[in-house]
Design a protein around this motif. Structure first.
Motif, mmCIF file in Angstrom:
data_model
loop_
_atom_site.group_PDB
_atom_site.id
_atom_site.type_symbol
_atom_site.label_atom_id
_atom_site.label_comp_id
_atom_site.label_asym_id
_atom_site.label_seq_id
_atom_site.Cartn_x
_atom_site.Cartn_y
_atom_site.Cartn_z
ATOM 1 N N SER A 59 1.558 5.089 1.013
ATOM 2 C CA SER A 59 1.200 5.986 2.107
ATOM 3 C C SER A 59 2.082 7.226 2.014
ATOM 4 N N GLY A 60 1.500 8.290 1.434
ATOM 5 C CA GLY A 60 2.277 9.521 1.291
ATOM 6 C C GLY A 60 3.427 9.340 0.324
ATOM 7 N N GLU B 115 0.839 -1.190 0.000
ATOM 8 C CA GLU B 115 0.000 0.000 0.000
ATOM 9 C C GLU B 115 0.874 1.240 0.000
ATOM 10 N N ARG C 80 9.781 -0.567 3.566
ATOM 11 C CA ARG C 80 9.371 0.797 3.215
ATOM 12 C C ARG C 80 10.336 1.359 2.180
#
Length: 612
Positions: A390-391, A388, A465
C-alpha cells in the motif's frame, strides 16, 4: 508753671534712653526665644516619637495579624487528606490573604505547555469550563503570566490593552470579575508547577503587604505541590517495581517450566536409547532433536532481546523479495501450526515486492506472529497471513480466531514477559518474549506492529508495517552469502579445540561417524603444536578457554605458514555482533553459536570440502 516744668523734667528722665537696660531686655528676650525654640523642637520630637510609636504599634499589630493568618493557613495546609483537598485549601488561602472575591489554581502541564484549572473559589460552571485550559499569551492574567514567566497584575480589565476586545473580557464580565492578579508557583529550583490567581469584583491593585503574604503562600504551595507530586511519582514507581518483581517471578517460573518441558523427553529418550530396542532409536533421536531445537529457540529469543536492548544487534540489510521472506517464516512456523491442526492460508501480492531488510530478522518477526497465533488459537482454529503493498509500505497481517486479547491487556501486549492468558489449561508454553522481540525488530527496520482485538474469544489481528524498497531489484542470481575461507579440496581432517571434554568428544564421535578424521585438544596452549602435527583442514575452536582464548589461538594458527590455509570456525557460547566482529579480526572464517545443530556443522564442512 514751675510745677509743669518739673513734671516734664521727670518724664524726660523716666523715658530717656537707657542703654544698659535695653541690653538686658534684649539678652533676656533672646534667651526666652531660644528656650522657646528648644521647647518647640522637643514638642515636635515628642510628636514624631508618638507618631512613630503609633505606626510601630500598627505595624506590629498588622504583622501579628499576618503571623496569625499564616499560622492558620499553615495548619490548614498541613492537614490535607487528598491532593484535591490540598489544591482547594491553597485557593482558599490565596483568596484569604488577598481579600479577593474569586480565586483559582492551575496545574502546569509540561507536555501540553498549558495551565489546567484544578481548583477554584467562587467561579460559576461556565467560567470553570471556559478557563479549563489556558495557553501562554491568552488574554487573561494567568495566560500572560505563563508567557512572561512572572507575576501579572491588571487593576481594571476594561483598561487593559492585551485583554481589550477579547473573548476573555466577555467571560470576565459574565463572571463579575473586574481585576485580577496571577502569581506563578515555582519550586526552589525554579521549575513552574502551577499558578495562583485572585479576582476582585471591583477595580483593585493589591498592595505590597498583600503581595508579600501571597508570595509566602505561593512558596509554601509550590513546596507542598512538589512534595505531593514526588510522593505520587514514588508511589507509581513503587507500583511499577512491584509489578516488575511479579513479572520476574512469573518469568522465572515460566522459564523453569519451559526448559523442563524439552529436558524431560530428552532425558527419557536417553534412557530408551540405553535400555530400549535398536529400532526405536530413529524416532527417539528425532524427538530429542526437536526438543533440543525448542530449547535453542527459547535461549536465542532471550539473547536477542538482551542484545537489542543493549544496542548490540546490527541488521544485515539487503534487497530481499517479500515472498521469499514470508516463505521462510511460514517454513519455520508450519510445524507448530500443523501440530495444532489449524486451517492456515497465505495470501501475498501478485507482483514482486522488494524490501531493504535483514531477511532473517524480518522472517523472525513474521514467524513470531504466526507462532503467537498458533499458540493462542484452540486446536482446529483458523489462521490467515495476508500481505499487501500500500503505497510506500507493505502490510503483513496475521489473523486468527483464537482466545482474543482483553482490552486491559492491549497496551501491554508487546511488553517483555507478558502473556495474554497464563492459565495452565489455556497456555501453550512460551516466555512472553516473542511479541516484544518482534516489536523491537520491526522498529529497527523503521516499521511498526499494531494489534487489534474485540476482546476475549474474539480472535486478534497483528499488522506488521514495513517500508518498501525504493530502487529496482538486484540480480537474483547474485550470491550475497559471505565467502567461506580457502581450504583443501578434500577437507576431511578436523581438529576440535575445546576445554569442555564432553562437548569436544561428542562432536568428534559424531564427525567420525560421518567419515571425517578428527583430533581433540582440551588445553588451548597445546593446540598449536597439535595442529602442526595433525595438519587439519578445518579447526573448530572454542572462544572462552582458560590460559589462551580462542581469538589469540586463531592468531597463532594464522601466523604459521603451514596453517595459513586452514579453515577456522569458532564454536562458542558467545554470539553477539561484537563477538563475531572479534572473530573476523582474529582471522576466524566462520562463527557458530552453541548449541550448534548438526545441519550447521555438516553444511559448513560440506561447503569447505567443495571449495578449492
Amino acid at each position: 508753671m514751675l510745677k509743669h516744668n518739673a513734671i516734664e523734667s521727670a518724664e524726660y528722665e523716666h523715658f530717656s534712653p537707657n542703654p544698659a537696660l535695653e541690653q538686658r531686655v534684649e539678652e533676656r528676650t533672646a534667651a526666652l526665644s531660644q528656650a522657646l525654640a528648644v521647647v518647640e523642637a522637643q514638642k515636635l520630637e515628642l510628636e514624631n516619637a508618638l507618631r512613630m510609636r503609633d505606626e510601630t504599634q500598627r505595624q506590629l499589630e498588622a504583622e501579628l495579624e499576618d503571623a496569625h493568618l499564616l499560622h492558620g493557613i499553615s495548619a490548614m495546609l498541613i492537614d490535607e487528606n487528598t491532593l484535591g483537598d490540598l489544591y482547594q485549601k491553597l485557593v482558599d488561602a490565596a483568596t484569604l490573604v488577598m481579600r479577593s472575591d474569586f480565586g483559582s489554581m492551575q496545574r502546569y502541564d509540561e507536555e501540553r505547555n498549558q495551565l489546567e484549572l484544578i481548583a477554584h473559589r467562587g467561579l460559576n460552571d461556565e467560567a470553570v469550563q471556559f478557563w479549563k485550559w489556558v495557553h501562554p499569551g491568552r488574554a487573561c492574567t494567568c495566560g500572560r503570566a505563563l508567557a512572561v514567566s512572572g507575576r501579572v497584575i491588571v487593576p481594571d480589565f476594561e483598561r487593559c490593552e492585551f485583554i481589550e476586545g477579547s473573548e476573555d473580557l466577555i467571560a470576565f464580565r459574565k463572571a463579575g470579575a473586574r481585576s485580577a492578579q496571577s502569581t506563578p508557583l515555582l519550586t526552589r529550583n525554579g521549575r513552574l508547577v502551577g499558578m495562583l490567581t485572585t479576582h476582585w469584583t471591583r477595580t483593585h491593585e493589591p498592595g505590597e503587604r498583600e503581595l508579600r503574604l501571597l508570595d509566602i503562600v505561593a512558596r509554601q504551595a509550590a513546596d507542598l505541590i512538589e512534595r505531593n507530586t514526588s510522593a505520587d511519582a514514588l508511589r507509581h514507581q513503587t507500583g511499577r517495581l512491584l509489578e516488575a518483581d511479579r513479572y520476574k517471578n512469573e518469568f522465572l517460573a515460566t522459564l523453569a517450566h519451559e526448559l523442563r518441558n524439552p529436558l524431560a523427553p530428552i532425558q527419557t529418550g536417553l534412557v530408551v536409547l540405553k535400555i530400549g530396542k535398536s529400532e526405536q532409536a530413529p524416532s527417539v533421536l528425532s524427538m530429542m532433536e526437536r526438543q533440543l531445537g525448542h530449547m535453542v529457540r527459547l535461549i536465542d529469543d532471550l539473547l536477542d532481546v538482551s542484545r537489542i536492548s543493549r544496542g548490540m544487534v546490527t541488521l544485515k540489510r539487503e534487497r530481499v523479495e517479500l515472498g521469499a521472506v514470508i516463505d521462510s517464516a511460514v517454513e519455520t512456523s508450519r510445524p507448530l501450526i500443523t501440530a495444532a491442526k489449524h486451517k492456515f492460508t497465505v495470501t501475498v501480492p501478485g507482483n514482486i515486492v522488494w524490501l531493504d531488510a535483514d531477511m532473517t530478522r524480518v522472517a523472525q518477526i513474521i514467524s513470531n506472529l504466526l507462532n503467537n497465533a498458533a499458540k493462542y488459537t484452540p486446536p482446529g482454529g483458523q489462521i490467515e497471513l495476508v500481505a499487501e503493498a500500500s503505497g510506500a509500505e507493505v502490510m503483513i497481517r496475521v489473523i486468527d480466531n483464537g482466545i482474543g486479547i482483553p482490552a486491559a491487556m492491549l497496551p501491554r501486549i508487546f511488553d517483555l514477559f507478558t502473556q495474554v492468558d497464563a492459565a495452565i489449561e489455556r497456555s501453550q508454553g512460551g516466555l512472553g518474549v516473542g511479541l516484544a522481540l518482534a516489536k523491537q525488530l520491526a522498529e529497527m527496520h523503521d516499521g511498526r506492529i499494531e494489534v487489534h482485538s474485540p476482546g476475549a474469544e474474539g480472535g486478534s489481528v497483528f499488522t506488521l508495517r514495513l517500508p518498501v524498497a525504493n530502487a529496482a531489484a538486484m540480480d537474483p542470481a547474485a550470491d550475497r552469502r559471505p565467502a567461506l575461507g580457502r581450504a583443501a579440496a578434500a577437507a576431511a581432517r578436523v581438529l576440535i579445540v575445546d576445554d569442555n571434554i564432553d562437548a569436544a568428544e561428542t562432536l568428534a564421535l559424531l564427525l567420525e561417524e560421518l567419515g571425517y578424521t578428527t583430533s581433540v585438544v582440551l588445553e588451548a596452549p597445546k593446540a598449536l603444536q597439535a595442529a602442526l602435527a595433525f595438519a587439519p583442514d578445518v579447526v573448530f575452536l572454542d572462544i572462552g578457554m582458560p590460559h589462551l582464548n580462542g581469538f589469540d589461538l586463531a592468531r597463532q594458527l594464522r601466523g604459521q605458514p603451514a596453517l595459513k590455509d586452514v579453515y577456522l570456525a569458532a564454536l562458542s557460547g558467545w554470539g553477539s555482533d561484537e563477538d563475531r566482529a572479534r572473530s573476523r579480526d582474529a582471522g576466524i572464517d566462520h562463527h557458530l553459536t552453541k548449541p550448534v545443530m548438526l545441519e550447521e556443522v555438516t553444511d559448513l564442512l560440506a561447503a569447505v570440502t567443495r571449495r578449492v
